[in-house]
Design an enzyme around this catalytic site. Structure first.
Site, PDB file in Angstrom:
ATOM      1  N   HIS A  49     -14.786  61.747  58.914  1.00  0.00           N
ATOM      2  CA  HIS A  49     -14.954  61.330  60.196  1.00  0.00           C
ATOM      3  C   HIS A  49     -14.252  60.138  60.596  1.00  0.00           C
ATOM      4  O   HIS A  49     -14.447  59.342  61.668  1.00  0.00           O
ATOM      5  CB  HIS A  49     -16.501  60.864  60.680  1.00  0.00           C
ATOM      6  N   GLU A 103     -22.918  48.505  47.436  1.00  0.00           N
ATOM      7  CA  GLU A 103     -23.272  47.356  46.584  1.00  0.00           C
ATOM      8  C   GLU A 103     -21.961  47.214  45.744  1.00  0.00           C
ATOM      9  O   GLU A 103     -21.620  45.972  45.402  1.00  0.00           O
ATOM     10  CB  GLU A 103     -24.603  47.709  45.787  1.00  0.00           C
ATOM     11  N   TRP A 133     -22.171  22.327  51.723  1.00  0.00           N
ATOM     12  CA  TRP A 133     -21.683  23.540  52.213  1.00  0.00           C
ATOM     13  C   TRP A 133     -21.485  23.487  53.616  1.00  0.00           C
ATOM     14  O   TRP A 133     -22.422  23.556  54.468  1.00  0.00           O
ATOM     15  CB  TRP A 133     -22.402  24.743  51.896  1.00  0.00           C
ATOM     16  N   LYS A 146     -25.332  30.645  47.108  1.00  0.00           N
ATOM     17  CA  LYS A 146     -26.099  31.604  46.463  1.00  0.00           C
ATOM     18  C   LYS A 146     -27.375  31.721  47.383  1.00  0.00           C
ATOM     19  O   LYS A 146     -28.129  32.857  47.244  1.00  0.00           O
ATOM     20  CB  LYS A 146     -26.678  30.805  45.086  1.00  0.00           C
ATOM     21  N   ARG A 167     -25.058  27.148  43.817  1.00  0.00           N
ATOM     22  CA  ARG A 167     -25.481  27.259  45.106  1.00  0.00           C
ATOM     23  C   ARG A 167     -24.356  27.580  46.169  1.00  0.00           C
ATOM     24  O   ARG A 167     -24.538  28.171  47.274  1.00  0.00           O
ATOM     25  CB  ARG A 167     -26.570  26.431  45.625  1.00  0.00           C
ATOM     26  N   LYS A 227     -19.670  43.911  45.575  1.00  0.00           N
ATOM     27  CA  LYS A 227     -19.444  42.946  44.504  1.00  0.00           C
ATOM     28  C   LYS A 227     -18.144  42.608  44.386  1.00  0.00           C
ATOM     29  O   LYS A 227     -17.684  41.664  43.872  1.00  0.00           O
ATOM     30  CB  LYS A 227     -19.959  43.561  43.215  1.00  0.00           C
ATOM     31  N   ASN A 231     -30.415  19.288  54.084  1.00  0.00           N
ATOM     32  CA  ASN A 231     -29.855  20.546  53.939  1.00  0.00           C
ATOM     33  C   ASN A 231     -30.630  21.361  55.355  1.00  0.00           C
ATOM     34  O   ASN A 231     -31.664  21.017  55.613  1.00  0.00           O
ATOM     35  CB  ASN A 231     -30.712  21.401  52.672  1.00  0.00           C
ATOM     36  N   GLY A 232     -29.940  22.213  55.736  1.00  0.00           N
ATOM     37  CA  GLY A 232     -30.143  22.836  57.220  1.00  0.00           C
ATOM     38  C   GLY A 232     -29.433  22.632  58.178  1.00  0.00           C
ATOM     39  O   GLY A 232     -28.428  22.046  57.987  1.00  0.00           O
ATOM     40  N   GLU A 290     -16.948  40.128  47.089  1.00  0.00           N
ATOM     41  CA  GLU A 290     -17.472  38.872  46.772  1.00  0.00           C
ATOM     42  C   GLU A 290     -16.620  37.768  45.810  1.00  0.00           C
ATOM     43  O   GLU A 290     -16.359  36.655  45.991  1.00  0.00           O
ATOM     44  CB  GLU A 290     -18.884  38.852  46.496  1.00  0.00           C
ATOM     45  N   CYS A 336     -26.021  24.032  50.650  1.00  0.00           N
ATOM     46  CA  CYS A 336     -26.251  22.535  50.282  1.00  0.00           C
ATOM     47  C   CYS A 336     -27.091  22.484  49.297  1.00  0.00           C
ATOM     48  O   CYS A 336     -28.122  23.252  49.122  1.00  0.00           O
ATOM     49  CB  CYS A 336     -26.670  21.760  51.512  1.00  0.00           C
TER      50      CYS A 336
HETATM   51  O1  M6R Z   1     -32.003  35.720  48.387  1.00  0.00           O
HETATM   52  P1  M6R Z   1     -31.410  36.782  49.329  1.00  0.00           P
HETATM   53  O2  M6R Z   1     -31.403  38.174  48.281  1.00  0.00           O
HETATM   54  O3  M6R Z   1     -32.288  36.918  50.219  1.00  0.00           O
HETATM   55  O4  M6R Z   1     -30.014  37.004  49.411  1.00  0.00           O
HETATM   56  C1  M6R Z   1     -29.517  37.742  50.291  1.00  0.00           C
HETATM   57  C2  M6R Z   1     -27.753  37.659  50.334  1.00  0.00           C
HETATM   58  O5  M6R Z   1     -27.486  36.544  50.576  1.00  0.00           O
HETATM   59  C3  M6R Z   1     -27.269  37.906  48.977  1.00  0.00           C
HETATM   60  O6  M6R Z   1     -28.052  39.261  48.366  1.00  0.00           O
HETATM   61  C4  M6R Z   1     -25.790  38.232  48.861  1.00  0.00           C
HETATM   62  O7  M6R Z   1     -25.386  39.096  49.577  1.00  0.00           O
HETATM   63  C5  M6R Z   1     -25.226  37.751  47.382  1.00  0.00           C
HETATM   64  N1  M6R Z   1     -24.252  37.042  47.313  1.00  0.00           N
HETATM   65  C6  M6R Z   1     -25.023  39.029  46.862  1.00  0.00           C
HETATM   66  O8  M6R Z   1     -24.237  39.471  45.709  1.00  0.00           O
END
Ligand code: M6R
Length: 614
Positions: free
Chosen positions: A510, A487, A75, A609, A27, A491, A101-102, A494, A2
């Site tokens: 395994h 990673e 959100w 974000k 965000r 990517k 927010n929260g 996501e 949010c």
């Molecule tokens: O702001 P942060 O690095 O603490 O966020 C952690 C994760 O939410 C963040 O890395 C998320 O996995 C990203 N969308 C990765 O691309």
């Protein structure tokens, strides 16, 4: 997640608020709304399910006048994304409007109590409960709105950043925060409110960051009045922002993600500036040196993070154990905080977070601090909650990262961990001089080597067409390349919504090898390192089962090239620095596959974000 924007001043609030909401779109959100207080002291709320541009369309022809207002991108947490659940929410009498927010954790209890007193609710949200509670306290106890907000927040369990506007009081907006960020921008006879600095930069570079459990009354023409929940006056500190507007624009790039991938040579130079001195063969992180004894005495290091930052943490484990000979554990913050972990006072906890606002990491830090551990933050956003709640730390200095999929922040997190490991190793004498000097000299060449990889963008784009058919991907690596496999897979999932998993290559036998057939793309990171020969055997095993292999190899490679179906070459470097290079083609590959599939690369569905709720 949010986003909050607010304005009080002499200009029309609506365009300022909607521009601010656009700045916060990165965000992640699913609905948007605005509340405006007009000259006749009417409080108008407009909200929609969808984008900020849908809200602008919806408001056409409506009364959008007013010099004070609050606006929100939601959100969904409690209740589906729809117009009723979008913020702002009115109180029962429609004299208050509130954005939040929260999460209000005890909202069910509060809601039941209010319903018994005759309050009715238009939405399923926890936020509406809060605005009703404030009104109930105000009218029931006959107190002013500031007192009512304070008393209501004392009853709330959970996290919040809120902004409230009252029909009868057009001269101020009230804001408050706990475990969710809130920034107030200071203009001339006007003030801006936001959940991060990006909507404020268009107007002013002077800001106040609210602390936890503080309330601020933002008047049109006098300095903000800040109070604690216990009603003690506070003196806020004004901070100068160092963000340029160009960081918030895409420029010549079609997406922020691509821009941010291409920025990496420069962001890594920025991250090394003032820390690596190649002429003197020296590397110093002030956050380490200022607390040198603590690091020299450390019995153990615990790394806490989520998502991509956790992957950086895994690389940190390899680095810190190799060069500092200190045992390292890497934990998901969300698991650590709830599993009664053993924490010693002489432990060092490294918390990694791009945003500096991740709720789980913040809570895990609190736990570590209570146990007496020394907490070191690696964060990107200057002034965010994690750097303000840690004993020491290093900023990654990559500028604003807008693409939801983290790219330039990740490589800088890895770089900070490399610098930490060799700085501590040097102080502890656990890294041989020759190796120290070799790594420094290789580090200095990393930005140029990334530039060379980026030159292959068109080739990688072409290659991406080969893989758009796939519904599943496997990524494999060993040693420093194993976290890169994870990673790379993250990517891809996501932003393209393709299922992908990263495995340590030797683990394939395994179980996961059962998945391999001619339709399964397998991305292998097979750079020249200690496990290169072993990796070749793993690749043979995949090939024997008809897997389609795309290998990331070094330019000097002459073995994997003969086995893999496709290869992308990257320059050679020191083994511990290889993640900084091998991740680049994987970022580009994910980006191009997602674009080919027509995905919203910068704002992928369901993602935020900055994850400010647990
Ligand atoms: O702001 P942060 O690095 O603490 O966020 C952690 C994760 O939410 C963040 O890395 C998320 O996995 C990203 N969308 C990765 O691309």
């Amino acid at each position: 997640m949010c986003g909050i924007v607010g304005y009080i001043g002499r200009q029309n609030a609506f365009p300022i608020l909607t521009k601010g909401l656009h700045r916060l779109e990165y965000r992640g959100y699913d609905s948007a709304g605005v509340a405006l207080l007009n000259q006749e002291n009417e409080l108008n709320i407009y909200k929609v399910k969808g984008r900020v541009s849908d809200l602008e369309l919806f408001c056409e022809g409506k009364d959008i006048s007013g010099h004070a207002g609050i606006a929100h991108t939601r959100w969904a947490t409690h209740g589906e994304p729809n117009q009723a659940n979008a913020h702002p929410h009115y109180s029962q009498s429609e004299s208050l409007a509130l954005i939040h927010n929260g999460i209000i954790e005890n909202y069910t209890v509060l809601k039941t109590g209010l319903m018994q007193k005759g309050y009715t609710f238009q939405s399923e949200t926890d936020t509406e409960v809060l605005v009703q509670l404030i009104e109930y306290i105000k009218t029931g106890n006959n107190v002013d709105i500031i007192t009512a907000v304070r008393l209501a927040l004392k009853q709330v369990v959970g996290a919040y950043a809120i902004a409230i506007i009252e029909r009868q009081n057009p001269e101020f907006i009230i804001v408050a925060r706990k475990s969710s960020p809130l920034v107030v921008g200071i203009g001339k006879d006007e003030f801006f409110i936001a959940s991060d600095a990006s909507p404020i930069i268009d107007h002013t570079d002077k800001v106040i960051y609210l602390e936890d459990e503080e309330i601020a009354v933002i008047h049109r023409d006098k300095a903000p009045q800040v109070l604690s929940l216990a009603n003690v006056e506070k003196t806020p500190q004004t901070i100068q922002l160092e963000v340029s507007l160009s960081e918030l624009e895409k420029g010549e790039y079609p997406h922020f993600m691509l821009k941010e991938i291409f920025e990496q040579p420069q962001t890594l130079r920025d991250c090394m500036r003032g820390r690596v001195n190649i002429d003197c063969n020296n590397l110093t992180l002030s956050g380490i040196i200022d607390h040198k004894e603590r690091f020299l005495k450390a019995r153990r290091i615990i790394i806490l993070a989520c998502g991509t930052s956790w992957h950086a943490g895994l690389i940190g484990e390899y680095l810190l154990e190799e060069f500092c000979r200190i045992p390292v554990e890497v934990e998901y913050s969300s698991e650590f905080r709830y599993r009664n972990p053993v924490i010693y006072p002489d432990d060092i906890v490294i918390a990694i977070s791009q945003s500096g606002e991740t709720a789980d990491t913040l809570a895990a830090i609190e736990l570590a601090k209570k146990a007496g551990a020394f907490v070191y933050g690696i964060c990107n956003v200057v002034g965010s909650s994690i750097p303000r709640n840690t004993n020491s730390g290093s900023y990654t200095h990559v500028g604003v990262e807008i693409g939801v999929a983290s790219t330039k922040a990740f490589t800088a997190q890895v770089l900070v961990l490399i610098m930490m490991a060799i700085n501590i190793g040097k102080e502890k004498n656990t890294i041989p001089n020759e190796q120290y000097e070799h790594i420094l000299s290789e580090l200095n060449q990393i930005p140029e080597k990334i530039e060379a990889i980026l030159e292959q963008n068109i080739i990688i784009e072409d290659l991406s067409k080969t893989f758009t058919y796939a519904h599943n991907f496997i990524y494999m690596g060993r040693g420093y390349s194993y976290p890169i496999a994870m990673e790379g897979a993250l990517k891809l999932k996501e932003i393209s919504y393709i299922h992908a998993e990263g495995y340590p290559a030797a683990e394939m036998k395994h179980g996961p090898i059962a998945l391999i057939d001619q339709d399964m793309p397998v991305i292998v990171i097979a750079t020249h390192d200690g496990t290169y020969e072993k990796m070749i055997s793993n690749i043979q095993e995949i090939k024997a089962r008809n897997g389609r292999i795309l290998a990331i190899v070094n330019q000097s490679d002459n073995k994997v090239k003969n086995i893999a179906d496709y290869v992308i070459e990257i320059p050679n470097t020191a083994e511990c620095l290889s993640p900084l290079l091998s991740i680049i083609p994987l970022q580009l590959l994910s980006y191009h596959i997602a674009v080919k599939k027509g995905r919203d690369v910068d704002m992928p569905r369901n993602l935020a974000k900055s994850v400010t709720v647990e």
